[in-house]
Motif scaffolding. Structure first.
Motif, short mmCIF file in Angstrom:
data_model
loop_
_atom_site.label_atom_id
_atom_site.label_comp_id
_atom_site.label_asym_id
_atom_site.label_seq_id
_atom_site.Cartn_x
_atom_site.Cartn_y
_atom_site.Cartn_z
N PRO A 1 0.59 -1.17 0.13
CA PRO A 1 0.14 -0.16 0.16
C PRO A 1 0.75 1.39 0.36
O PRO A 1 0.20 2.25 -0.36
N GLY A 2 2.15 1.35 0.56
CA GLY A 2 2.71 2.55 -0.10
C GLY A 2 3.74 2.28 -0.82
O GLY A 2 4.68 3.51 -0.99
N ALA A 3 3.35 1.62 -1.94
CA ALA A 3 4.95 2.25 -2.92
C ALA A 3 4.01 3.18 -3.88
O ALA A 3 3.33 3.78 -3.55
N PRO A 4 5.49 3.95 -4.48
CA PRO A 4 5.00 5.02 -4.74
C PRO A 4 4.89 4.90 -6.79
O PRO A 4 5.51 5.65 -7.64
N LEU A 5 3.82 4.47 -6.60
CA LEU A 5 3.72 3.65 -8.33
C LEU A 5 3.07 5.48 -9.53
O LEU A 5 2.88 6.30 -8.62
N ARG A 6 3.69 5.07 -10.26
CA ARG A 6 3.29 5.93 -11.54
C ARG A 6 2.41 5.24 -12.43
O ARG A 6 2.45 4.25 -12.90
N VAL A 7 1.02 5.41 -12.25
CA VAL A 7 0.05 5.51 -13.21
C VAL A 7 -0.32 5.64 -14.40
O VAL A 7 -0.35 7.30 -14.41
N LEU A 8 -0.59 5.30 -15.61
CA LEU A 8 -1.08 5.28 -15.88
C LEU A 8 -3.12 4.87 -16.90
O LEU A 8 -2.56 4.25 -16.42
N PRO B 1 -1.83 5.73 -1.48
CA PRO B 1 -1.70 7.03 -0.79
C PRO B 1 -0.23 7.65 -2.00
O PRO B 1 -0.48 8.61 -1.91
N ARG B 2 0.11 6.61 -1.49
CA ARG B 2 1.82 7.28 -2.61
C ARG B 2 2.21 7.63 -3.55
O ARG B 2 2.51 7.41 -4.33
N ALA B 3 0.98 6.35 -4.34
CA ALA B 3 1.29 7.20 -6.36
C ALA B 3 0.74 7.79 -7.08
O ALA B 3 -0.05 8.87 -6.11
N PHE B 4 0.46 8.61 -7.91
CA PHE B 4 0.56 9.47 -8.62
C PHE B 4 0.18 8.88 -10.27
O PHE B 4 1.29 7.77 -10.91
N GLY B 5 -1.01 9.79 -10.84
CA GLY B 5 -1.51 8.65 -12.06
C GLY B 5 -1.62 10.08 -12.96
O GLY B 5 -2.45 11.45 -12.44
#
Length: 289
Positions: free
Chosen positions: A117-124, A142-146
């Motif tokens: 759940p803490g993975a800083p994912l880059r999502v498309l 909560p650390r992801a950005f998309g």
């Protein structure tokens, strides 16, 4: 409908349920409660608690108009202006597909692919529509950005509004564009619910879909696979090492899409079924090369 203003909630619901049932509307009593609750500015649960409450004139007029729209096959979500999806409340419009429970399978598969759940994912999210897939993932990570991309500017604007509506605007950006043509860089997670209905089959869909949802979000070409061919070609250049793409599928398309992915150097990594038993979410990983 013949109920006069001031008649009880119960009477309005009973009559509307009969009218909707006669028109072969599924779940007529539930839909009647949703529409009357919307017309009265309350919830369907509150209506059940107070069946003897009078329906004011303004609400009665709004309810009649809503029932009439439903009889013309206008989707309930378009009448209400919103649709629940995952944990979100999303605004909808004729510019986008209405989010459906089947698509929550894509969210489940994406979260399973990245369980931290803490993975800083880059999502498309390609073909983002209302933003439902991207925003659901961001709500759980909560650390992801998309980034969400949609060919239709009105859809991109709506998805941005939905990010604000759900308090996720700080971690999401939305643009109008043709797939990933305007983007650079690689992503940990790529999501897509592409158009996958065969062109000739669209006219035979439920009227709510065929008449009221955007053809561009439905039409997958003669065999329903046009969008998957394009996605297979671009995903190798979009996925970061260790990344994953999760694609929504139509019924019976899993083998064909896996074949397209394999030919493009992608590795099929599982297909998750929806609650109806249909293989709905295909997970793809980058190839070794």
């Amino acid at each position: 409908m013949s109920c006069p203003p001031g008649e009880s909630v119960g009477a309005f619901l009973c009559q509307a349920g009969q009218v909707l049932r006669a028109a072969a509307i599924e779940n007529p009593r539930l839909e009647a409660r949703l529409l009357l609750g919307h017309a009265m500015g309350t919830t369907s649960e509150a209506l059940l608690r107070e069946p003897r409450a009078p329906v004011p004139p303004g609400a009665a007029a709004r309810f009649r108009a809503a029932v009439d729209a439903r009889l013309r096959a206008t989707p309930v979500a378009h009448i209400l202006g919103s649709q629940g999806f995952w944990t979100l409340d999303l605004a909808v419009s004729p510019a986008t597909l209405i989010p459906r429970p089947d698509s929550e399978t894509i969210v489940e598969a994406a979260l399973e692919a990245f369980p931290d759940p803490g993975a800083p994912l880059r999502v498309l999210d390609l073909g983002t529509g209302t933003g439902c897939l991207l925003l659901a993932v961001l709500a759980e990570r909560p650390r992801a950005f998309g980034i969400g991309v949609d060919l239709v500017p009105e859809a991109a604007a709506l998805s941005a509004a939905n990010a604000r509506r759900n308090g996720l605007e700080g971690r999401a950006a939305f643009v109008a564009g043709n797939w990933a043509e305007a983007l650079s860089g690689r992503f940990d997670l790529v999501l897509s619910n592409p158009p996958y209905i065969e062109s000739a089959a669209i006219a035979g869909l439920m009227p709510e879909v065929a008449r009221h949802e955007p053809r561009s979000a439905l039409d997958g070409g003669a065999d329903g696979l046009d969008a998957y061919r394009h996605l297979a070609a671009i995903l190798p250049g979009l996925l970061a090492p260790g990344g994953a793409a999760v694609l929504e599928l139509g019924a019976g398309q899993s083998r064909a899409v896996e074949g397209l992915a394999d030919a493009a150097g992608l590795v099929p990594a599982g297909c998750r079924k929806d609650l109806g038993g249909i293989e709905r979410a295909l997970v793809l990983r980058p190839g070794a090369g």
